[in-house]
Design a protein around this motif. Structure first.
Motif, PDB file in Angstrom:
ATOM      1  N   HIS A   1     -49.118 -32.393 -23.301  1.00 18.30           N
ATOM      2  CA  HIS A   1     -48.542 -33.523 -23.535  1.00 18.30           C
ATOM      3  C   HIS A   1     -48.605 -34.095 -22.317  1.00 18.30           C
ATOM      4  CE1 HIS A   1     -48.794 -34.573 -27.779  1.00 18.30           C
ATOM      5  NE2 HIS A   1     -48.327 -33.340 -28.107  1.00 18.30           N
ATOM      6  N   GLY A   2     -48.710 -34.979 -21.803  1.00 16.92           N
ATOM      7  CA  GLY A   2     -48.423 -35.478 -20.268  1.00 16.92           C
ATOM      8  C   GLY A   2     -49.341 -35.339 -19.447  1.00 16.92           C
ATOM      9  N   LEU A   3     -50.209 -33.937 -19.604  1.00 19.00           N
ATOM     10  CA  LEU A   3     -50.780 -33.373 -18.862  1.00 19.00           C
ATOM     11  C   LEU A   3     -52.774 -34.234 -19.732  1.00 19.00           C
ATOM     12  CD1 LEU A   3     -50.724 -29.620 -18.000  1.00 19.00           C
ATOM     13  CD2 LEU A   3     -50.173 -31.353 -16.713  1.00 19.00           C
ATOM     14  N   PRO A   4     -53.764 -34.212 -17.820  1.00 24.26           N
ATOM     15  CA  PRO A   4     -55.280 -34.809 -18.053  1.00 24.26           C
ATOM     16  C   PRO A   4     -55.646 -33.816 -19.196  1.00 24.26           C
ATOM     17  CG  PRO A   4     -54.414 -34.717 -16.053  1.00 24.26           C
ATOM     18  CD  PRO A   4     -53.198 -33.806 -16.404  1.00 24.26           C
ATOM     19  N   ASP A   5     -56.414 -34.711 -19.661  1.00 24.82           N
ATOM     20  CA  ASP A   5     -57.405 -33.641 -20.043  1.00 24.82           C
ATOM     21  C   ASP A   5     -57.948 -31.999 -19.646  1.00 24.82           C
ATOM     22  OD1 ASP A   5     -59.155 -32.582 -22.598  1.00 24.82           O
ATOM     23  OD2 ASP A   5     -60.877 -33.814 -22.971  1.00 24.82           O
ATOM     24  N   LEU A   6     -57.262 -31.097 -20.673  1.00 30.88           N
ATOM     25  CA  LEU A   6     -57.323 -29.244 -20.046  1.00 30.88           C
ATOM     26  C   LEU A   6     -58.577 -28.719 -20.342  1.00 30.88           C
ATOM     27  CD1 LEU A   6     -56.161 -26.900 -18.612  1.00 30.88           C
ATOM     28  CD2 LEU A   6     -55.228 -26.722 -20.725  1.00 30.88           C
ATOM     29  N   PHE A   7     -59.454 -29.477 -21.673  1.00 27.39           N
ATOM     30  CA  PHE A   7     -60.303 -28.712 -22.403  1.00 27.39           C
ATOM     31  C   PHE A   7     -61.909 -28.945 -21.455  1.00 27.39           C
ATOM     32  CE2 PHE A   7     -56.934 -26.982 -24.802  1.00 27.39           C
ATOM     33  CZ  PHE A   7     -56.590 -25.594 -24.142  1.00 27.39           C
ATOM     34  N   ALA A   8     -62.403 -28.405 -21.297  1.00 30.11           N
ATOM     35  CA  ALA A   8     -63.997 -28.822 -20.968  1.00 30.11           C
ATOM     36  C   ALA A   8     -64.953 -28.545 -22.822  1.00 30.11           C
ATOM     37  CB  ALA A   8     -64.320 -28.426 -20.571  1.00 30.11           C
ATOM     38  N   ARG A   9     -65.423 -30.275 -22.986  1.00 31.20           N
ATOM     39  CA  ARG A   9     -66.001 -30.632 -24.393  1.00 31.20           C
ATOM     40  C   ARG A   9     -67.493 -29.707 -24.490  1.00 31.20           C
ATOM     41  NH1 ARG A   9     -61.477 -31.194 -25.295  1.00 31.20           N
ATOM     42  NH2 ARG A   9     -60.177 -32.669 -26.874  1.00 31.20           N
ATOM     43  N   ALA A  10     -68.012 -29.570 -23.567  1.00 31.36           N
ATOM     44  CA  ALA A  10     -69.610 -28.854 -23.217  1.00 31.36           C
ATOM     45  C   ALA A  10     -69.576 -27.378 -22.776  1.00 31.36           C
ATOM     46  CB  ALA A  10     -70.389 -29.766 -22.181  1.00 31.36           C
TER      47      ALA A  10
ATOM     48  N   ALA B   1     -62.630 -23.892 -23.720  1.00 33.71           N
ATOM     49  CA  ALA B   1     -61.790 -23.490 -25.481  1.00 33.71           C
ATOM     50  C   ALA B   1     -62.208 -23.463 -26.291  1.00 33.71           C
ATOM     51  CB  ALA B   1     -60.539 -23.825 -25.191  1.00 33.71           C
ATOM     52  N   PRO B   2     -62.460 -22.549 -27.405  1.00 36.73           N
ATOM     53  CA  PRO B   2     -62.306 -23.019 -28.458  1.00 36.73           C
ATOM     54  C   PRO B   2     -62.479 -24.493 -29.162  1.00 36.73           C
ATOM     55  CG  PRO B   2     -61.621 -20.739 -28.845  1.00 36.73           C
ATOM     56  CD  PRO B   2     -61.287 -21.890 -27.456  1.00 36.73           C
ATOM     57  N   PRO B   3     -62.870 -25.279 -30.033  1.00 39.54           N
ATOM     58  CA  PRO B   3     -61.977 -25.684 -31.236  1.00 39.54           C
ATOM     59  C   PRO B   3     -61.700 -26.180 -31.752  1.00 39.54           C
ATOM     60  CG  PRO B   3     -64.601 -24.880 -31.609  1.00 39.54           C
ATOM     61  CD  PRO B   3     -64.361 -24.922 -30.704  1.00 39.54           C
ATOM     62  N   GLN B   4     -61.175 -24.468 -31.830  1.00 33.70           N
ATOM     63  CA  GLN B   4     -59.819 -24.686 -33.216  1.00 33.70           C
ATOM     64  C   GLN B   4     -58.714 -24.329 -32.284  1.00 33.70           C
ATOM     65  OE1 GLN B   4     -62.732 -22.548 -32.788  1.00 33.70           O
ATOM     66  NE2 GLN B   4     -63.670 -21.721 -34.618  1.00 33.70           N
ATOM     67  N   TYR B   5     -58.778 -24.174 -30.852  1.00 31.12           N
ATOM     68  CA  TYR B   5     -57.500 -23.880 -29.672  1.00 31.12           C
ATOM     69  C   TYR B   5     -57.258 -25.631 -29.224  1.00 31.12           C
ATOM     70  CZ  TYR B   5     -56.957 -18.877 -30.748  1.00 31.12           C
ATOM     71  OH  TYR B   5     -57.243 -17.865 -31.004  1.00 31.12           O
TER      72      TYR B   5
ATOM     73  N   PRO C   1     -53.355 -13.951 -21.723  1.00 31.70           N
ATOM     74  CA  PRO C   1     -54.426 -13.658 -21.692  1.00 31.70           C
ATOM     75  C   PRO C   1     -54.828 -14.815 -21.842  1.00 31.70           C
ATOM     76  CG  PRO C   1     -53.546 -12.091 -23.929  1.00 31.70           C
ATOM     77  CD  PRO C   1     -52.345 -13.214 -22.472  1.00 31.70           C
ATOM     78  N   ARG C   2     -54.331 -16.006 -21.338  1.00 26.36           N
ATOM     79  CA  ARG C   2     -54.258 -17.495 -21.155  1.00 26.36           C
ATOM     80  C   ARG C   2     -53.907 -17.929 -19.986  1.00 26.36           C
ATOM     81  NH1 ARG C   2     -56.258 -16.579 -25.274  1.00 26.36           N
ATOM     82  NH2 ARG C   2     -56.392 -16.990 -27.413  1.00 26.36           N
ATOM     83  N   TRP C   3     -54.492 -17.032 -18.948  1.00 23.34           N
ATOM     84  CA  TRP C   3     -54.122 -16.904 -17.378  1.00 23.34           C
ATOM     85  C   TRP C   3     -55.012 -18.110 -17.302  1.00 23.34           C
ATOM     86  CZ3 TRP C   3     -56.629 -17.233 -12.847  1.00 23.34           C
ATOM     87  CH2 TRP C   3     -55.406 -16.859 -12.005  1.00 23.34           C
ATOM     88  N   PRO C   4     -56.266 -18.611 -17.213  1.00 21.51           N
ATOM     89  CA  PRO C   4     -57.791 -19.529 -17.598  1.00 21.51           C
ATOM     90  C   PRO C   4     -57.194 -21.054 -16.938  1.00 21.51           C
ATOM     91  CG  PRO C   4     -58.510 -17.349 -17.509  1.00 21.51           C
ATOM     92  CD  PRO C   4     -56.995 -17.341 -18.417  1.00 21.51           C
ATOM     93  N   TRP C   5     -56.412 -21.085 -18.374  1.00 22.90           N
ATOM     94  CA  TRP C   5     -56.534 -22.130 -19.104  1.00 22.90           C
ATOM     95  C   TRP C   5     -54.258 -22.406 -18.120  1.00 22.90           C
ATOM     96  CZ3 TRP C   5     -54.761 -22.336 -24.947  1.00 22.90           C
ATOM     97  CH2 TRP C   5     -56.529 -21.989 -25.930  1.00 22.90           C
ATOM     98  N   HIS C   6     -53.936 -21.473 -18.245  1.00 24.53           N
ATOM     99  CA  HIS C   6     -52.831 -22.006 -16.811  1.00 24.53           C
ATOM    100  C   HIS C   6     -52.935 -22.537 -15.623  1.00 24.53           C
ATOM    101  CE1 HIS C   6     -50.722 -18.965 -20.913  1.00 24.53           C
ATOM    102  NE2 HIS C   6     -50.569 -20.802 -20.868  1.00 24.53           N
ATOM    103  N   ALA C   7     -54.280 -21.292 -15.100  1.00 22.46           N
ATOM    104  CA  ALA C   7     -54.885 -22.082 -13.885  1.00 22.46           C
ATOM    105  C   ALA C   7     -55.129 -22.897 -13.882  1.00 22.46           C
ATOM    106  CB  ALA C   7     -55.349 -21.092 -13.600  1.00 22.46           C
ATOM    107  N   ALA C   8     -55.842 -24.044 -14.876  1.00 23.24           N
ATOM    108  CA  ALA C   8     -56.320 -25.236 -14.570  1.00 23.24           C
ATOM    109  C   ALA C   8     -55.428 -25.660 -15.430  1.00 23.24           C
ATOM    110  CB  ALA C   8     -57.074 -25.441 -16.020  1.00 23.24           C
ATOM    111  N   ALA C   9     -54.811 -25.431 -16.256  1.00 25.40           N
ATOM    112  CA  ALA C   9     -53.415 -26.940 -16.101  1.00 25.40           C
ATOM    113  C   ALA C   9     -53.217 -27.248 -14.654  1.00 25.40           C
ATOM    114  CB  ALA C   9     -52.409 -26.477 -16.666  1.00 25.40           C
TER     115      ALA C   9
END
Length: 367
Positions: free
Chosen positions: A358-367, A348-352, A332-340
């Protein structure tokens, strides 16, 4: 930037990337009404990072359900149940949500897939009902023959699609996808294997396209012009003398001419004798052929499971968007893993967000 994570516009709907969650039937509704299973299922996918989420095939009439567990949008109870699920999802996600409206035609009145293999229930048996279709040809030889639709029946179904489109707008959903694929009613009108009518709705390609185009135009007129109406097609029956890519291209051009905002290219589902060459990217050449013929977005789907695979499909111009279905159930997080994997960012919601690897550029967009 990876092509998969570039924004795109489909009609008046702006999408943040090129990944959409395809509709996936859950066969878990009660009298057409969603319940807590649908809330759990759709809420999880609404946090997937995809650009849009498509609700499963949603019947426009009770008789248009594939099974008794199908979701419907044909009465106030169905609308209220869907509205309750949407309200909960929208408290925590702003992902655009689209509904796939359809009618199963001769493939209706079936068991759930996990019950007796999804066999059709005849109208003489409790839980079954009389199906309808363009012609009195059953999907499989042992099944009950559908009743061929007359002018009154065609008008009733067309009006039911319009009524469902108006309920879609009342729920403030972001778009509609019409289901003209996988052997269901609109596909049954298109294919010469299931449509042997001798009136203006059968025979020539123009005639076989007539009812699906009438449904599309009626829905498009009933739904706000700034919201997209797209169509899912089966680009091949994978049966000799059946519906094929050349006819699909003609249909796609006709749809574009009457205001269709996108074509979702799948295949098969019409005949048990189909011989599908299943494998990674097996439907991508069909999407490529449609994309070469139209100027509206084309969505590829089918055994697209790896980020680089999806990226390559877009980079080579075979399609404009990628739809994932079973891959999203498995992950269910396939797009997250694709982005990585592709060095991109995803919502992604702030809760997650504290799961940032660790070791990856910032994965989650803040806007």
């Amino acid at each position: 930037m990876a092509k998969l994570f570039e924004p795109i516009q489909v009609g008046g709907l702006k999408l943040s990337n090129r990944i959409v969650i395809a509709p996936m039937c859950q066969y878990s509704a009660q009298d057409g009404c969603m319940n807590d299973w649908h809330l759990s299922h759709l809420a999880s996918l609404s946090h997937s990072g995809a650009a849009a989420l498509t609700i499963e095939a949603t019947a426009v009439t009770p008789e248009g359900r594939i099974t008794s567990g199908d979701v419907g949008l044909y009465d106030d109870s169905c609308e209220a149940a869907l509205g309750k699920v949407l309200a909960s999802i929208r408290r925590w996600s702003d992902m655009p949500i689209i509904v796939q409206l359809g009618h199963a035609g001769r493939k209706a009145s079936c068991e759930k897939p996990w019950d007796n293999g999804g066999v059709q229930i005849p109208p003489s048996t409790i839980g079954g009902w009389q199906t309808v279709a363009p012609s009195a040809l059953p999907h499989a030889l042992h099944e009950n023959a559908p009743a061929p639709l007359d002018a009154k029946g065609l008008a009733k179904i067309r009006d039911a699609f319009v009524a469902a489109a108006r309920r879609t707008e009342a729920l403030d959903l972001d778009g509609i996808q019409l289901h003209a694929a996988h052997g269901y009613l609109l596909h049954q009108f298109l294919s010469p294997l299931s449509n042997i009518r001798s009136d203006t709705y059968g025979g020539s390609l123009e005639n076989r396209m007539r009812f699906p185009l009438e449904v599309f135009e009626a829905v498009r007129a009933a739904f706000p012009s700034h919201k997209p109406v797209t169509v899912r097609v089966s680009a091949s029956d994978w049966v000799e003398n059946g519906w094929d890519i050349e006819q699909t291209i003609a249909f796609a051009k006709a749809l574009e001419a009457v205001g269709c905002d996108g074509i979702h290219v799948s295949s098969g589902g019409l005949a048990p004798s189909q011989d599908i060459p299943v494998g990674p990217n097996y439907q991508v050449p069909l999407a490529h052929a449609v994309k070469a013929a139209v100027n509206i977005p084309v969505i590829a789907v089918g055994l697209i499971t790896e980020p680089q695979q999806a990226e390559s499909i877009l980079a080579t111009g075979d399609a404009d968007l990628i739809a994932i279905a079973r891959a999203a159930l498995y992950d269910p997080r396939w797009p997250w893993h694709a982005a990585a994997a592709l060095g991109a960012q995803v919502k992604a919601p702030p809760q997650y967000r504290r799961c940032q690897p660790h070791g990856l550029p910032d994965l989650f967009a803040r806007a």
